[in-house]
Write a protein that holds these residues in place. Sequence first.
Motif, PDB file in Angstrom:
ATOM      1  N   ILE A 179       0.718  -1.233  -0.089  1.00 30.07           N
ATOM      2  CA  ILE A 179      -0.016   0.029   0.092  1.00 30.07           C
ATOM      3  C   ILE A 179       0.980   1.292   0.067  1.00 30.07           C
ATOM      4  O   ILE A 179       0.833   2.072  -0.963  1.00 30.07           O
ATOM      5  CB  ILE A 179      -0.927  -0.102   1.137  1.00 30.07           C
ATOM      6  CG1 ILE A 179      -2.028  -1.073   1.041  1.00 30.07           C
ATOM      7  CG2 ILE A 179      -1.639   1.370   1.420  1.00 30.07           C
ATOM      8  CD1 ILE A 179      -2.900  -1.417   2.014  1.00 30.07           C
ATOM      9  N   PRO A 180       1.695   1.435   1.013  1.00 26.53           N
ATOM     10  CA  PRO A 180       2.531   2.565   0.787  1.00 26.53           C
ATOM     11  C   PRO A 180       3.414   2.761  -0.391  1.00 26.53           C
ATOM     12  O   PRO A 180       3.700   3.670  -0.872  1.00 26.53           O
ATOM     13  CB  PRO A 180       3.628   2.532   2.106  1.00 26.53           C
ATOM     14  CG  PRO A 180       3.323   1.122   2.499  1.00 26.53           C
ATOM     15  CD  PRO A 180       2.362   0.541   2.133  1.00 26.53           C
ATOM     16  N   LEU A 181       3.837   1.542  -0.857  1.00 29.53           N
ATOM     17  CA  LEU A 181       4.762   1.618  -2.148  1.00 29.53           C
ATOM     18  C   LEU A 181       3.904   2.022  -3.405  1.00 29.53           C
ATOM     19  O   LEU A 181       3.967   2.813  -4.112  1.00 29.53           O
ATOM     20  CB  LEU A 181       5.163   0.320  -2.514  1.00 29.53           C
ATOM     21  CG  LEU A 181       6.621  -0.216  -1.621  1.00 29.53           C
ATOM     22  CD1 LEU A 181       7.001  -1.678  -2.028  1.00 29.53           C
ATOM     23  CD2 LEU A 181       7.620   0.639  -1.717  1.00 29.53           C
ATOM     24  N   TYR A 182       2.709   1.434  -3.130  1.00 27.40           N
ATOM     25  CA  TYR A 182       1.806   2.072  -4.370  1.00 27.40           C
ATOM     26  C   TYR A 182       1.563   3.612  -4.411  1.00 27.40           C
ATOM     27  O   TYR A 182       1.811   4.334  -5.354  1.00 27.40           O
ATOM     28  CB  TYR A 182       0.250   1.321  -4.073  1.00 27.40           C
ATOM     29  CG  TYR A 182      -0.813   1.919  -5.001  1.00 27.40           C
ATOM     30  CD1 TYR A 182      -0.873   1.276  -6.335  1.00 27.40           C
ATOM     31  CD2 TYR A 182      -1.532   2.898  -4.782  1.00 27.40           C
ATOM     32  CE1 TYR A 182      -1.955   1.507  -7.238  1.00 27.40           C
ATOM     33  CE2 TYR A 182      -2.680   3.385  -5.703  1.00 27.40           C
ATOM     34  CZ  TYR A 182      -2.991   2.690  -6.800  1.00 27.40           C
ATOM     35  OH  TYR A 182      -3.646   3.036  -7.681  1.00 27.40           O
ATOM     36  N   LEU A 183       1.419   4.109  -3.091  1.00 27.04           N
ATOM     37  CA  LEU A 183       1.434   5.628  -3.013  1.00 27.04           C
ATOM     38  C   LEU A 183       2.525   6.149  -3.240  1.00 27.04           C
ATOM     39  O   LEU A 183       2.719   7.341  -4.094  1.00 27.04           O
ATOM     40  CB  LEU A 183       0.864   6.088  -1.456  1.00 27.04           C
ATOM     41  CG  LEU A 183      -0.499   5.539  -1.322  1.00 27.04           C
ATOM     42  CD1 LEU A 183      -0.781   5.901   0.194  1.00 27.04           C
ATOM     43  CD2 LEU A 183      -1.636   6.389  -2.032  1.00 27.04           C
TER      44      LEU A 183
END
Lengths: 272, 302
Positions: free
Chosen positions: A123-127
Amino acid sequence: MQDAFSKRVYRLLLLTASLPVLIFPLYWMTVTAFTPRDALFRPPYEVIPTRFSLENLNELLSATQFLGFMQNSLIVASGAVLLSVSASTLAGYGISRFKFRYKRHFMAGALWSYMFPPILLAIPLYLIFSKLELRNTYFGLILAHVSLSLPLTISIMQQYFSIVPISLEEAAWVSGASRFRALLEICLPSALPGMLSAGIFAFALSWNDFAFAFILQTDVRMYTLPVGLATFVEQSAIHWGLIMASSALISIPSFALVIFFQRYLTGGVKRR
Amino acid sequence: MVAVEYESRIAKWTWLSAAIGPALILLVVVAYIPIIFAIGLGFYYRSAFDDAITWAGFDNFYWLLRQPGLWAALGKSTIFTIGSVSLQIAIGLFFGLLLNEVVRGRAVLRSLVILPYLLPTIVVGLVFRWILNPQTGIVNQILLDIGVISAPINFFGGLDSAMPAVIFATGWQYSSFAALLILARLQTVNPRLYESARTCGAGTWRCFVDVTLPNLRSTLLLIALLRGVWMFNKFDLIWIITAGGPLEATETLPIYVYKIAFQEFDFGRAAAACTVMFAILCAFSIVYFKIFNPTKEIEVGR
């Protein structure tokens, strides 16, 4: 004697009962991949088939995006191997050849990240990748896959360098070689088997990864094989013959890996 | 290590940072920054539709803890993790013991046992969907032919059968991890222990309970912890096979979190849910270590 014999019979019975469960799914995958179309659409199937054809493979390679997905997979896996192996080789050298204060923290930190839930990273990598425009790029996915393999490859290389005796390098220094030359000409060649195993693991983790590629690559042109295959199931034009043919093809590296793993386990690689 | 002393401190630090640096930077960038970012994000409102983030305090967590979905997912996760780990250990023990006994063909057998573990998850997921397919699956066909069942079973589509079927698939794929570790441990058990147990009149079962199991204790505890953590985090196989369905029958925490993030597009809440998941894992691991201490070995008269 009687006892030993009955034990062997017993073992044989256990084996014949358990092995089919282990093998059958893969057997059926292979059989389906080579089943001709007309037989495929007309169940019931023959459990031991008599007719084979390459129709599915032909169709897979000519009429689907399989080769494009494979190219993406290969590019990403090669990048991940390159990055992971070079960083971990250096780190392994550093850890085994120098004393420093936070050595244990560094190693524990590397291993601890192995426990992070992939979804928690995704999730953070996506953002972050959206912001940096790294999503749907090879480099972004390579970085994500390095997060999977690096903890493992660091520990492999660190173990490997600790086996390579430092006395060889010392001998080189005494005869006037710089640390750099000693590293390049003595340390690295003897660490080559370790780099090979690190590379193979990094490749396998990247090649097999579904979660990161699925979340980060949303553009169909950037799909890797696992994500591409998952979309096959939803396409009505693609039947199970094609899906099993592609599953069989994407498993080929795993079969190669088993052979390597055998040697690794029996110590052939580790103790050379 | 002596030779290192001859170099100047500056040279040493240059070398050290050049060697450790790349790996350290990569680890921080791809693992630690994202984790910290994710935990921090749980305290903000952040939807997928605009970049604005505003401070939310504990709002996301309050919201989350009031969701019945979260507790349902936690329950499913618990069932899935316990079921899958027990199955993996049972199958692993079976093959570990068998491999330990078999002398001829051990290499071939071991390859077969390792193979599922090294297969891409997508392959395992798709193959199981195909062989357990209710209409055209070979397993249903065989079961119907033998007469075990009278109507095809919808393994992954049935509310009651989906979870056991998914657990079976994970057991099939991941048992080799347990099998290999158990085998490695068994091969270091002193054969004298079995001899002396036998001379004291122990049968096969007593040998297993009194010699094999105590020797395997730390290995089994370690396997249970590692596999437990990994199964608790398992996303890909469940998503590929059932995507959490039918209804929410296989919606474990990672699937639940994924849906909040990428179907409801609420990253703040998803991050909060991730944090809860992570906290559960950490708490569990600490308690586990305190109670069992897998590193402690029970010495059996050695």
